[in-house]
Motif scaffolding. Structure first.
Motif, PDB file in Angstrom:
ATOM      1  N   ILE A   1       2.747  -6.768  -3.646  1.00 17.41           N
ATOM      2  CA  ILE A   1       3.320  -5.764  -4.558  1.00 17.41           C
ATOM      3  C   ILE A   1       2.237  -5.444  -5.585  1.00 17.41           C
ATOM      4  O   ILE A   1       1.730  -6.340  -6.257  1.00 17.41           O
ATOM      5  CB  ILE A   1       4.569  -6.323  -5.286  1.00 17.41           C
ATOM      6  N   ARG A   2       1.872  -4.184  -5.630  1.00 13.93           N
ATOM      7  CA  ARG A   2       0.908  -3.768  -6.669  1.00 13.93           C
ATOM      8  C   ARG A   2       1.655  -3.010  -7.753  1.00 13.93           C
ATOM      9  O   ARG A   2       2.447  -2.091  -7.450  1.00 13.93           O
ATOM     10  CB  ARG A   2      -0.170  -2.875  -6.064  1.00 13.93           C
ATOM     11  N   LEU A   3       1.438  -3.386  -8.995  1.00 13.39           N
ATOM     12  CA  LEU A   3       2.126  -2.731 -10.119  1.00 13.39           C
ATOM     13  C   LEU A   3       1.078  -2.144 -11.045  1.00 13.39           C
ATOM     14  O   LEU A   3       0.099  -2.806 -11.389  1.00 13.39           O
ATOM     15  CB  LEU A   3       2.980  -3.750 -10.888  1.00 13.39           C
TER      16      LEU A   3
ATOM     17  N   GLY B   1       0.794  -1.237   0.000  1.00 15.62           N
ATOM     18  CA  GLY B   1       0.000   0.000   0.000  1.00 15.62           C
ATOM     19  C   GLY B   1       0.821   1.279   0.000  1.00 15.62           C
ATOM     20  O   GLY B   1       0.273   2.358  -0.194  1.00 15.62           O
ATOM     21  N   ILE B   2       2.128   1.192   0.191  1.00 13.53           N
ATOM     22  CA  ILE B   2       2.937   2.427   0.205  1.00 13.53           C
ATOM     23  C   ILE B   2       3.590   2.608  -1.163  1.00 13.53           C
ATOM     24  O   ILE B   2       4.217   1.683  -1.697  1.00 13.53           O
ATOM     25  CB  ILE B   2       4.015   2.384   1.307  1.00 13.53           C
ATOM     26  N   GLU B   3       3.451   3.799  -1.703  1.00 13.06           N
ATOM     27  CA  GLU B   3       3.959   4.024  -3.060  1.00 13.06           C
ATOM     28  C   GLU B   3       5.480   4.189  -3.069  1.00 13.06           C
ATOM     29  O   GLU B   3       6.042   4.919  -2.236  1.00 13.06           O
ATOM     30  CB  GLU B   3       3.308   5.277  -3.666  1.00 13.06           C
ATOM     31  N   LEU B   4       6.126   3.551  -4.025  1.00 10.28           N
ATOM     32  CA  LEU B   4       7.575   3.707  -4.186  1.00 10.28           C
ATOM     33  C   LEU B   4       7.840   5.043  -4.879  1.00 10.28           C
ATOM     34  O   LEU B   4       7.348   5.300  -5.976  1.00 10.28           O
ATOM     35  CB  LEU B   4       8.131   2.559  -5.039  1.00 10.28           C
ATOM     36  N   ASP B   5       8.619   5.889  -4.222  1.00  8.02           N
ATOM     37  CA  ASP B   5       8.944   7.217  -4.754  1.00  8.02           C
ATOM     38  C   ASP B   5      10.336   7.549  -4.218  1.00  8.02           C
ATOM     39  O   ASP B   5      10.514   7.701  -3.007  1.00  8.02           O
ATOM     40  CB  ASP B   5       7.888   8.217  -4.241  1.00  8.02           C
TER      41      ASP B   5
END
Ligand code: BGC
Length: 772
Positions: free
Chosen positions: A165-167, A96-100
């Motif tokens: 992992i959501r892509l 749920g946390i966006e990779l940035d």
């Protein structure tokens, strides 16, 4: 200037992530294939400072002109290469946390542009705000073998957790040009569909009706096994995405392969874009990433076979020259004669991506020597096709005949709007005429003259005829109110270079006429008739040739850059305070204009082009006078100075100039690499090695070499195509070896000795056995 890239023969490597240099890296690590290209933006979200840029060759927008004070004759618009659909995007969510990368701890970051294989890769570890760590390995390329295809392999490995992992791979057309004159967005949506198998998005430009369709598909694998996943689809304005969620255990590798086809209405019928895009995409997806990658490696291997330069003894110089060759090959492949080489290629927006005189004056030699002659011919035909527009341009400015090619163009129309350049920097016409000579002299392809060349030459000659006027005072023809290549002087009278190249055009046009009259008489008569060329016009040209005024100083023995140049206070650049440089960032324009300081080769541009007309002493006097006054604040400047310095035997000066051109972007010499790379000056770097250190010229149908090895190198070698032969020239302290890699024999001259290198043969020249 901050040097943060690793020195390597075949790669550009960045070994840690620094947001302050990120935009510079986005330029440097750009990839392209002549048909499309993009800055090295990240696939996943990045909320830090970034210049997002993805460009399709030839797709541009006529952005309404913005000037402080309108002057009659200004063009209505400035054509801009368009920032197009962002097709690389893959949003990543870990539990749920966006990779940035702007918001997490990044370590072990490595970004690599592999120039041998034509790929861009990135590897890093990221620790998210909840302490979860992942490893990311990303590799992408725009295919050189299939011009409309791009492919990405994006692998995530959970390092200290098991989770979801959501892509979300997407196509985003809601993009804007940073340099938009009125903050306008240039794209409208036409159609879109997000679907489980293939999603697409078609946009069109608000003006000119260019359509671009991007089509995407993707596959996901876990530890090598393809997954069959539910896809949740999203559509919003100018945007489509398809989302998947994967449960991954610690250490398991999740890989997403994203395939994209980008097709445009420049190459396909409007109604067929989606269909053609889907077809190309499915073919690519079926071929698979590894096959596409193999094709990429093979295509680049062939490019390098034709254009590589090897420098022994200096890895930094080796890396730099390959970087320049790589970027040139990524920018223009010559497959499409409607395209050209923008000063920033596909790496940024500045200069609008349009065509300048840079192409004829600086880029042509690279393509002449490293590719089939049809490619250089295409660059010339590009201008032939714009001849009618160049005539219209001259008429708009009040000329009754002739053609004035634009300073900046996309489609043949002028789109530059500073009076001192648009109206006055007319020497560009001379470079376009000179390119015809250069092409024919190099290739021996005289058929070009009757087919296309003469028409362009006559119209340019007519322009010069009307642009000069007879000065009663001087009893000579003069050319008033011009800007020479040195843009740090405007509205000058009798710029020596412009006067000289104008007269040269009048002479060469007649030489071509005589050739055609003798060898292709029917075509000659047809052309004279079509052009309605009268004897009186030619007589006038001869009068101008005989009576042109050239400013010259007897005492110094130098050509004067323009009338009154010696009224200036002559101070060498070395006496300036370091904080004054670069002048264009530290001095007022007024102060620059009144100073003696020269932006780029001007008199020396003429000496370079017309090299055979001047003896060494003349070249030396002019170089010794002008180079010390030159600040080289155009990226096009050092290369020409390198070439003349080589000829004069000024080896250290030549090397100093080489360093300024070769690593200009890699070392961010001009402090502006974040805007994009200096693509056209990269061809100048190639010229520095081949024409400078290699001393290459073509004269009397033979390839002449006059090489030396700079003291910082142990040896170097370069490839040149010459009249059907591909020659490898190797230069060491003791020997020059020319190896013919083809069946076609070639006539060469090394220093003063003539040879024929037979098919697959070799010629060796041992320095000890001859006096040079
Ligand atoms: C140079 C021009 C050049 C243009 C585009 C300017 O800075 O002075 O000669 O055509 O850049 O590269």
């Amino acid at each position: 200037m901050k040097q943060y890239l690793k020195i390597n023969e075949w790669s550009i490597i960045e070994e840690s992530f620094d947001p302050t240099t990120h935009e510079i890296s986005e330029s440097i690590f750009s990839i392209g294939n002549g048909f499309m290209g993009q800055r090295a933006n990240f696939e996943e979200k990045y909320s830090g400072s970034s210049l997002q840029g993805s460009y399709m060759a030839g797709v541009y927008y006529p952005d309404k002109t913005r000037v402080g004070w309108w002057k009659n004759g200004y063009p209505e618009y400035f054509a801009k290469v368009l920032n197009s659909t962002n097709w690389i995007g893959i949003d990543v969510f870990i539990n749920g946390i966006e990779l940035d990368l702007a918001k997490c701890k990044v370590s072990d970051f490595v970004r690599e542009l592999n120039m041998k294989e034509g790929t861009l890769s990135r590897r890093f570890k990221a620790e998210l705000e909840d302490g979860k760590q992942i490893q990311v390995d990303a590799l992408r390329f725009v295919s050189m073998a299939r011009h409309e295809i791009g492919a990405i392999r994006y692998t995530i490995t959970p390092l200290n957790f098991s989770g979801t992992i959501r892509l979300v791979p997407y196509l985003d057309g809601d993009v804007q040009n940073k340099d938009s004159n009125y903050d306008e967005k240039f794209w409208l949506e036409v159609e879109k569909a997000a679907a489980a198998d293939v999603s697409y998005l078609t946009l069109k430009t608000k003006k000119l009706d260019f359509h671009v369709t991007s089509v995407m598909a993707f596959d996901v694998f876990k530890d090598g096994n393809k997954l069959d996943l539910n896809r949740s689809l999203q559509e919003r304005e100018k945007f489509v995405s398809s989302e998947v969620a994967i449960e991954a255990a610690e250490g398991e590798q999740v890989t997403l392969y994203k395939y994209v086809a980008n097709v445009t209405s420049r190459n396909h019928g409007l109604g067929q874009l989606v269909e053609v895009g889907k077809k190309l995409l499915i073919e690519a997806q079926e071929a698979g990433f590894d096959t596409l990658l193999r094709e990429q490696v093979d295509t680049w291997a062939a490019k390098w076979r034709e254009s590589d330069i090897i420098i022994e003894g200096d890895v930094s110089a080796q890396q730099a020259i390959r970087f320049n060759i790589f970027q040139l090959n990524q920018t223009y492949t010559g497959d499409d004669d409607r395209l050209n080489i923008g000063p920033k290629g596909f790496t940024g927006e500045k200069y609008g991506g349009s065509t300048y005189w840079d192409t004829e004056a600086y880029c042509l030699p690279f393509y002449l020597s490293t590719a089939d002659s049809s490619i250089a011919r295409n660059l010339l035909i590009y201008r032939y096709k714009h001849l009618e527009k160049a005539k219209e341009n001259a008429r708009n400015l009040g000329f009754t005949k002739g053609a004035l090619y634009p300073m900046v163009t996309m489609n043949g129309e002028e789109c530059h709007n500073e009076w001192e350049i648009t109206f006055e920097e007319i020497h560009r016409n001379g470079a376009i005429a000179y390119a015809i000579y250069n092409y024919v002299n190099y290739t021996g392809d005289k058929s070009y003259l009757g087919q296309y060349g003469l028409e362009v030459l006559v119209e340019i000659s007519r322009f010069w005829e009307e642009r000069v006027n007879f000065s009663k005072d001087k009893g000579k023809y003069v050319m008033l109110g011009v800007t020479g290549p040195n843009e740090y002087e405007n509205n000058v009278n009798n710029n020596w270079y412009t006067n000289r190249i104008a007269v040269w055009t009048l002479e060469y046009t007649q030489e071509v006429m005589s050739y055609l009259k003798e060898h292709e008489n029917a075509r000659y008569l047809e052309l004279i008739n079509k052009l309605e060329l009268k004897d009186e016009e030619v007589a006038k040209w001869n009068d101008i040739i005989d009576n042109m005024y050239y400013p010259y100083d007897e005492e110094l023995g130098v050509f004067l850059q323009q009338d009154g140049f010696l009224d200036k206070e002559i101070i060498p650049v070395k006496d300036l305070k370091p904080e004054d440089l670069p002048l264009n960032q530290n001095w007022s324009w007024d102060r620059i204009l009144r100073s003696c300081f020269i932006k780029q080769a001007d008199v020396l541009q003429g000496i370079y082009f017309l090299s055979d007309q001047f003896d060494l002493e003349t070249k030396k006097r002019n170089f010794d006078f002008y180079e010390p006054l030159t600040v080289h604040e155009s990226s096009l400047s050092p290369c020409l100075h390198n070439i003349i310095a080589c000829e004069l035997g000024y080896q250290e000066k030549a090397y100093e100039m080489y360093l300024r051109t070769a690593r200009l972007d890699l070392d961010n010499y001009n402090n502006d690499t974040e805007d994009g790379l200096h693509i056209t000056s990269m061809a100048g770097t190639w010229m520095s090695v081949v024409q400078g250190f290699g001393g290459l010229k073509v004269k009397d149908d033979a390839l002449q070499l006059h090489p030396f090895v700079p003291s910082h190198w142990t040896s170097f070698s370069f490839k040149v195509m010459f009249r059907g032969a591909r020659l490898n020239v190797n230069v060491t302290e003791d020997n020059i070896t020319v190896t013919n890699e083809t069946d076609t024999p070639a006539a060469i001259v090394i220093y003063d000795r003539s040879y024929t290198v037979s098919g697959l043969g070799e010629v060796q020249y041992a320095r000890s056995s001859v006096t040079i």
